[in-house]
Design a protein around this motif. Sequence first.
Motif, PDB file in Angstrom:
ATOM      1  N   UNK A  80      20.414 -21.135  18.114  1.00 60.07           N
ATOM      2  CA  UNK A  80      20.324 -19.696  17.863  1.00 60.07           C
ATOM      3  C   UNK A  80      18.998 -19.124  18.336  1.00 60.07           C
ATOM      4  N   UNK A  81      19.046 -17.854  18.764  1.00 62.22           N
ATOM      5  CA  UNK A  81      17.809 -17.094  18.862  1.00 62.22           C
ATOM      6  C   UNK A  81      17.672 -16.360  17.539  1.00 62.22           C
ATOM      7  N   UNK A  82      16.478 -16.356  16.988  1.00 62.72           N
ATOM      8  CA  UNK A  82      16.282 -15.759  15.672  1.00 62.72           C
ATOM      9  C   UNK A  82      15.295 -14.601  15.762  1.00 62.72           C
ATOM     10  N   UNK A  83      15.623 -13.519  15.053  1.00 60.45           N
ATOM     11  CA  UNK A  83      14.733 -12.355  15.002  1.00 60.45           C
ATOM     12  C   UNK A  83      14.230 -12.208  13.568  1.00 60.45           C
ATOM     13  N   UNK A  84      12.915 -12.002  13.446  1.00 59.46           N
ATOM     14  CA  UNK A  84      12.336 -11.902  12.103  1.00 59.46           C
ATOM     15  C   UNK A  84      11.216 -10.857  12.115  1.00 59.46           C
ATOM     16  N   UNK A 116      10.922 -12.773  18.044  1.00 57.45           N
ATOM     17  CA  UNK A 116      12.178 -13.455  18.380  1.00 57.45           C
ATOM     18  C   UNK A 116      11.825 -14.852  18.864  1.00 57.45           C
ATOM     19  N   UNK A 117      12.456 -15.842  18.312  1.00 55.08           N
ATOM     20  CA  UNK A 117      12.174 -17.210  18.726  1.00 55.08           C
ATOM     21  C   UNK A 117      13.474 -18.011  18.834  1.00 55.08           C
ATOM     22  N   UNK A 135      15.411 -21.263  17.893  1.00 51.85           N
ATOM     23  CA  UNK A 135      15.361 -22.255  16.828  1.00 51.85           C
ATOM     24  C   UNK A 135      16.584 -23.170  16.923  1.00 51.85           C
ATOM     25  N   UNK A 163       8.415 -20.517   6.309  1.00 51.11           N
ATOM     26  CA  UNK A 163       9.180 -19.563   7.110  1.00 51.11           C
ATOM     27  C   UNK A 163      10.511 -19.231   6.445  1.00 51.11           C
ATOM     28  N   UNK A 164      11.132 -20.222   5.779  1.00 49.92           N
ATOM     29  CA  UNK A 164      12.381 -19.946   5.080  1.00 49.92           C
ATOM     30  C   UNK A 164      12.125 -19.354   3.695  1.00 49.92           C
ATOM     31  N   UNK A 165      10.851 -19.150   3.372  1.00 55.98           N
ATOM     32  CA  UNK A 165      10.423 -18.454   2.153  1.00 55.98           C
ATOM     33  C   UNK A 165      10.998 -19.035   0.869  1.00 55.98           C
ATOM     34  N   UNK A 166      10.796 -20.325   0.696  1.00 55.84           N
ATOM     35  CA  UNK A 166      11.192 -20.923  -0.568  1.00 55.84           C
ATOM     36  C   UNK A 166      10.040 -20.788  -1.545  1.00 55.84           C
ATOM     37  N   UNK A 215       7.757  -9.930  10.173  1.00 57.00           N
ATOM     38  CA  UNK A 215       6.813 -10.528   9.241  1.00 57.00           C
ATOM     39  C   UNK A 215       5.459  -9.806   9.305  1.00 57.00           C
ATOM     40  N   UNK A 222       1.274 -13.317   7.104  1.00 60.47           N
ATOM     41  CA  UNK A 222       2.322 -14.337   6.999  1.00 60.47           C
ATOM     42  C   UNK A 222       2.379 -15.186   8.269  1.00 60.47           C
ATOM     43  N   UNK A 254      21.470 -31.544  12.025  1.00 60.20           N
ATOM     44  CA  UNK A 254      20.944 -31.182  10.705  1.00 60.20           C
ATOM     45  C   UNK A 254      20.264 -32.385  10.046  1.00 60.20           C
TER      46      UNK A 254
END
Lengths: 305, 197
Positions: free
Chosen positions: A280-284, A274-275, A277, A242-245, A286, A290, A87
């Motif tokens: 983790x594999x992340x599903x989004x 799916x990527x 990161x 991507x984290x939409x701040x 969009x 975007x 981190x």
Amino acid sequence: MKKYFTTKAIYILLPFFLLLLPFNSFSFLKYSGKDLTPISTREEATTLVNSINTLPASTYWPSIQPDLFLQNIKKNIAEPLSIYEGSYLNFCGYAALSYIPLHYDPVGYLKFILEMYTTGKAHYGKVYFQPSQAVMKAAGTIKFKGVLDINHADQMWFLSLADNFKGYLNLVNMRYDPGDERTLWAAVNFAKFNLMISKLFNYSVHSIGSDIIRPKINDIYSYLKKQLESGITFMYVDNYILTLKKHHFLRPAFPTHFIVLLDIYYSDGLINMTYWDYGFRTFIKITPSFLKKIVFGISHCTNIN
Amino acid sequence: MIRNYISIMIVFVVVVSCSSRNITEYYYRNQRVLDSIHANYKSLITENGFTLFFKDRSYKSITLEIFTDSLKYIYYFKINEARLYDTLLKYKFKPNDFYLLMNDMIRVRSLWVAKLDYYVGSKKENLIYISFRSRPVRFFFSQQKYFMINWFQKPQYYDHRGILLDEKLQSAYRELNDRTSHRINDTVAYRISNRFR
């Protein structure tokens, strides 16, 4: 004090970097064919790593604990997607490219990491690694960064890569000092990322995009879909968007993160992606606009061994 | 005279609204709601891990990250969307508890709630934390700071100034996401960062 000078140096050197940027950041390496044949398999690597029960302490890496090192490489072979950058560290580029050896040549990765551990130097692809004393002392001491704290082999791998490869972002801080893993010393620009893959793994890399200007592709979805069918696809994205701040209205867009694209398809008018990161594999889901907004670089890699 | 009075009032409002919050005081003033967020989130994550983020200043839309064994799913919702309810059922969350969590977060203007894993030596521990803006209003070009309240699972070690110590090496400060934490009580601490997560 060092941080103060680093900040000053960034301001002074920034105009020169911007002038040099087209030569540094745009990356159009050669592309040839389609081949993802693994050089070695996970089964071979598992057999090899399971034959090692204990390791003696390394004289070259004084802070690395042998049991944690062995546990880490066993986990990397068994669960290649579990590798984690730590981190708040600038190791995402190195973690991303680890996808290739851990999936397509785990035995090559194992031999390299074990040779580094026992001799303090080793060859990987076309690259000769002989990390600095400061880096050798630091591996195993990185703390408070999540699971990277106990992943001593990953600390060695990331630090050695960062120590060996230099891009224009690293010019302001070329020599490692403790804590530099979160500074520009460890940063990875797009061209450096592509160069690392091509030199380490002898992969053909075809890339489009840059560190500041988005690639000129009209239908980015179709482009990514096509790339994914014929090779490993890395995306260089603005993770902040991507984290939409939405709380920061005036932040300029620039890429901050490398991810590995695993799957992409259309459903209900949205792009389902799916990527990987790290960890983790992340599903989004969009929108196409975007997707266009976040992507600054795409690297397509195939094996030419 | 009236013009001077208005000017003084404007300056006063700006100074008060931009001043940093006293976090310990803030915690005790809102303890009931904050502890409810913690307890509610803790019970909800027994089914599936998740993080919840309010992505706009009007607190009308959220980003929901749901962790399953194989994947992390990222969803964007308006808070009153029917899709949100369906998604909560799909992942076996108790919708009432989830909406209570959201409402509590809106009440205290919290941005983000999550679980953070950290290591003491080679032992994995975790804590629950929520983030806030440190200043409700900020000047145009000033950097936004966030403060985070951490709930640990057991009492922690602090130095005489109330800074969180590393449990194993009590001579060193423990950092969580690159920041040291400050004591509120034995199991609750806060940290200040320029990122909310």
